[in-house]
Design a protein around this motif. Structure first.
Motif, PDB file in Angstrom:
ATOM      1  N   CYS A 116     -31.121  17.455  37.796  1.00  0.00           N
ATOM      2  CA  CYS A 116     -30.915  18.753  37.451  1.00  0.00           C
ATOM      3  C   CYS A 116     -31.066  18.871  35.850  1.00  0.00           C
ATOM      4  O   CYS A 116     -31.693  19.639  35.255  1.00  0.00           O
ATOM      5  CB  CYS A 116     -29.389  19.346  37.521  1.00  0.00           C
ATOM      6  N   LEU A 117     -30.449  17.699  35.192  1.00  0.00           N
ATOM      7  CA  LEU A 117     -30.807  17.704  33.733  1.00  0.00           C
ATOM      8  C   LEU A 117     -32.071  17.668  33.514  1.00  0.00           C
ATOM      9  O   LEU A 117     -32.691  18.095  32.501  1.00  0.00           O
ATOM     10  CB  LEU A 117     -29.803  16.645  33.015  1.00  0.00           C
ATOM     11  N   SER A 118     -32.758  16.648  34.146  1.00  0.00           N
ATOM     12  CA  SER A 118     -34.230  16.429  33.915  1.00  0.00           C
ATOM     13  C   SER A 118     -35.118  17.454  34.164  1.00  0.00           C
ATOM     14  O   SER A 118     -36.055  17.958  33.459  1.00  0.00           O
ATOM     15  CB  SER A 118     -34.698  15.339  34.929  1.00  0.00           C
ATOM     16  N   ALA A 119     -34.622  18.454  35.085  1.00  0.00           N
ATOM     17  CA  ALA A 119     -35.670  19.794  35.609  1.00  0.00           C
ATOM     18  C   ALA A 119     -35.350  20.682  34.307  1.00  0.00           C
ATOM     19  O   ALA A 119     -36.160  21.447  34.039  1.00  0.00           O
ATOM     20  CB  ALA A 119     -35.054  20.223  37.043  1.00  0.00           C
ATOM     21  N   ALA A 120     -34.131  20.851  33.931  1.00  0.00           N
ATOM     22  CA  ALA A 120     -33.730  21.875  32.846  1.00  0.00           C
ATOM     23  C   ALA A 120     -34.520  21.588  31.657  1.00  0.00           C
ATOM     24  O   ALA A 120     -34.831  22.296  30.943  1.00  0.00           O
ATOM     25  CB  ALA A 120     -32.230  21.761  32.880  1.00  0.00           C
ATOM     26  N   ALA A 121     -34.630  20.161  31.409  1.00  0.00           N
ATOM     27  CA  ALA A 121     -35.528  19.821  30.404  1.00  0.00           C
ATOM     28  C   ALA A 121     -36.822  20.398  30.129  1.00  0.00           C
ATOM     29  O   ALA A 121     -37.751  20.286  29.103  1.00  0.00           O
ATOM     30  CB  ALA A 121     -35.398  18.180  29.971  1.00  0.00           C
ATOM     31  N   THR A 122     -37.459  20.719  31.160  1.00  0.00           N
ATOM     32  CA  THR A 122     -38.842  21.072  31.281  1.00  0.00           C
ATOM     33  C   THR A 122     -39.024  22.753  31.501  1.00  0.00           C
ATOM     34  O   THR A 122     -40.015  23.344  31.706  1.00  0.00           O
ATOM     35  CB  THR A 122     -39.893  20.533  32.255  1.00  0.00           C
ATOM     36  N   GLU A 123     -37.863  23.399  31.278  1.00  0.00           N
ATOM     37  CA  GLU A 123     -37.855  24.848  31.582  1.00  0.00           C
ATOM     38  C   GLU A 123     -36.702  25.393  30.734  1.00  0.00           C
ATOM     39  O   GLU A 123     -35.491  24.933  30.661  1.00  0.00           O
ATOM     40  CB  GLU A 123     -37.498  25.125  33.151  1.00  0.00           C
ATOM     41  N   TRP A 124     -37.058  26.476  30.076  1.00  0.00           N
ATOM     42  CA  TRP A 124     -35.929  27.312  28.995  1.00  0.00           C
ATOM     43  C   TRP A 124     -36.000  28.657  29.575  1.00  0.00           C
ATOM     44  O   TRP A 124     -37.099  29.270  29.764  1.00  0.00           O
ATOM     45  CB  TRP A 124     -36.806  27.048  27.696  1.00  0.00           C
ATOM     46  N   PRO A 133     -40.266  20.557  18.344  1.00  0.00           N
ATOM     47  CA  PRO A 133     -39.601  21.845  18.930  1.00  0.00           C
ATOM     48  C   PRO A 133     -40.668  23.051  18.288  1.00  0.00           C
ATOM     49  O   PRO A 133     -41.450  22.941  17.470  1.00  0.00           O
ATOM     50  CB  PRO A 133     -38.376  21.798  17.832  1.00  0.00           C
ATOM     51  N   LEU A 134     -40.588  24.001  19.209  1.00  0.00           N
ATOM     52  CA  LEU A 134     -41.641  25.102  19.038  1.00  0.00           C
ATOM     53  C   LEU A 134     -40.835  26.323  19.337  1.00  0.00           C
ATOM     54  O   LEU A 134     -40.260  26.739  20.504  1.00  0.00           O
ATOM     55  CB  LEU A 134     -42.612  25.149  19.994  1.00  0.00           C
ATOM     56  N   ALA A 135     -40.608  27.281  18.431  1.00  0.00           N
ATOM     57  CA  ALA A 135     -39.795  28.625  18.610  1.00  0.00           C
ATOM     58  C   ALA A 135     -40.859  29.552  19.005  1.00  0.00           C
ATOM     59  O   ALA A 135     -41.767  29.738  18.300  1.00  0.00           O
ATOM     60  CB  ALA A 135     -39.073  28.886  17.234  1.00  0.00           C
ATOM     61  N   LEU A 136     -40.422  30.224  20.133  1.00  0.00           N
ATOM     62  CA  LEU A 136     -41.206  31.382  20.667  1.00  0.00           C
ATOM     63  C   LEU A 136     -40.379  32.493  20.446  1.00  0.00           C
ATOM     64  O   LEU A 136     -39.196  32.810  20.808  1.00  0.00           O
ATOM     65  CB  LEU A 136     -41.520  31.136  21.917  1.00  0.00           C
ATOM     66  N   THR A 137     -40.892  33.670  19.889  1.00  0.00           N
ATOM     67  CA  THR A 137     -40.120  34.950  19.750  1.00  0.00           C
ATOM     68  C   THR A 137     -40.797  36.031  20.489  1.00  0.00           C
ATOM     69  O   THR A 137     -42.017  36.348  20.294  1.00  0.00           O
ATOM     70  CB  THR A 137     -40.224  35.399  18.052  1.00  0.00           C
ATOM     71  N   PHE A 138     -39.943  36.574  21.390  1.00  0.00           N
ATOM     72  CA  PHE A 138     -40.400  37.709  22.253  1.00  0.00           C
ATOM     73  C   PHE A 138     -39.915  38.984  21.828  1.00  0.00           C
ATOM     74  O   PHE A 138     -38.802  38.990  20.905  1.00  0.00           O
ATOM     75  CB  PHE A 138     -39.825  37.458  23.803  1.00  0.00           C
ATOM     76  N   GLU A 139     -40.700  40.096  22.110  1.00  0.00           N
ATOM     77  CA  GLU A 139     -39.891  41.446  21.648  1.00  0.00           C
ATOM     78  C   GLU A 139     -38.909  41.696  22.255  1.00  0.00           C
ATOM     79  O   GLU A 139     -38.053  42.368  21.227  1.00  0.00           O
ATOM     80  CB  GLU A 139     -41.133  42.428  21.992  1.00  0.00           C
ATOM     81  N   ILE A 175     -37.923  25.652  22.343  1.00  0.00           N
ATOM     82  CA  ILE A 175     -38.362  24.907  23.565  1.00  0.00           C
ATOM     83  C   ILE A 175     -38.745  23.166  22.989  1.00  0.00           C
ATOM     84  O   ILE A 175     -39.070  23.194  21.839  1.00  0.00           O
ATOM     85  CB  ILE A 175     -39.556  25.125  24.293  1.00  0.00           C
ATOM     86  N   GLU A 176     -38.912  22.411  23.575  1.00  0.00           N
ATOM     87  CA  GLU A 176     -39.366  21.085  23.252  1.00  0.00           C
ATOM     88  C   GLU A 176     -40.694  20.955  23.815  1.00  0.00           C
ATOM     89  O   GLU A 176     -40.871  20.932  25.088  1.00  0.00           O
ATOM     90  CB  GLU A 176     -38.227  19.846  23.691  1.00  0.00           C
ATOM     91  N   VAL A 177     -41.720  20.502  23.073  1.00  0.00           N
ATOM     92  CA  VAL A 177     -43.071  20.282  23.586  1.00  0.00           C
ATOM     93  C   VAL A 177     -43.389  19.078  23.455  1.00  0.00           C
ATOM     94  O   VAL A 177     -43.593  18.276  22.491  1.00  0.00           O
ATOM     95  CB  VAL A 177     -44.245  21.240  22.591  1.00  0.00           C
ATOM     96  N   PRO A 178     -43.681  18.412  24.745  1.00  0.00           N
ATOM     97  CA  PRO A 178     -44.133  16.785  24.790  1.00  0.00           C
ATOM     98  C   PRO A 178     -45.920  16.830  24.551  1.00  0.00           C
ATOM     99  O   PRO A 178     -46.331  17.624  24.523  1.00  0.00           O
ATOM    100  CB  PRO A 178     -44.003  16.288  26.032  1.00  0.00           C
TER     101      PRO A 178
END
Length: 151
Positions: free
Chosen positions: A15-23, A124-130, A137-140
């Motif tokens: 579950c931890l592994s799956a969560a690491a690729t989804e935010w 790390p990549l920060a995404l800003t939504f309206e 997120i972490e980008v490999p």
């Protein structure tokens, strides 16, 4: 009893592994991010991902990563017979659907890179939504020709 404990640990790790690729932030889910490794002294790179929206329409307004001096949202447009990248002021994320940021389409452009993007690294990549706000997120970093996130 030992099997139950070991099984719980294995389940928890998967579950931890799956969560690491989804935010998730609000109704927005960002998954399968990746960037392509850069060749030689390249000063620009791209980052890609899937953005799904389970609620009302939203808009990706900006992105920020410290790997470069400039981070922009981009798309590809056809200019005569040539495909060109162009910055956009945002990317609409329609209600109850998703948008793929992928090579040859919408993407996050990383410019004036401080160092090459090397396969196997991440950033790390920060995404800003309206509406949803900002999520980091972490980008490999995948190989130079990658078209999907590394497994």
């Amino acid at each position: 009893m030992k099997r139950l404990i070991i099984g719980s640990i294995v389940l928890g790790m998967s579950c931890l592994s799956a969560a690491a690729t989804e935010w998730k932030i609000g109704d927005i889910t960002v998954s399968a991010p990746f960037a392509r490794a850069t060749a030689g002294m390249a000063r620009a790179g791209g980052s890609f991902m899937q953005i799904n929206n389970g609620g009302e329409a939203d808009r990706l307004l900006s992105a920020h990563a410290d790997v470069g001096e400039v981070t922009e949202l981009h798309t590809h447009i056809k200019d005569g017979d040539i495909m060109r990248m162009r910055p956009v002021d945002g990317i609409d994320i329609p209600a109850h659907t998703g948008v793929a940021l992928k090579p040859g389409s919408y993407h996050v452009m990383l410019m004036k890179l401080k160092a090459p993007l090397k396969e196997g690294d991440s950033f790390p990549l920060a995404l800003t939504f309206e509406k949803a706000g900002t999520v980091t997120i972490e980008v490999p970093v995948a190989d130079v020709g990658a078209s999907m996130a590394p497994e």
